[in-house]
Design a protein around this motif. Sequence first.
Motif: not given
Length: 66
Positions: A52-60, A62-66
């Motif tokens: 869960a932690q890894a997924a949330v950090e990954y998504i955050a 990636r959203q910063g890269d958009e």
Amino acid sequence: DFAGGLWAVVEVDLSKLSGKTRRVNITLPERVLILMDHYASEHGKTRSGLIAQAAVEYIAKRQGDE
């Protein structure tokens, strides 16, 4: 009344406070599971918590890269 006291401001990640959980079934390579379980154990986490932690950090990230 507050002499000698300490004021602090902290950031709270509200995603970690969401109460409802749901069981899911995923398939991962055994080697990845072993690595995850070893890491989680060493850091006082569970496999589910780590995922869960890894997924949330990954998504955050990636959203910063958009």
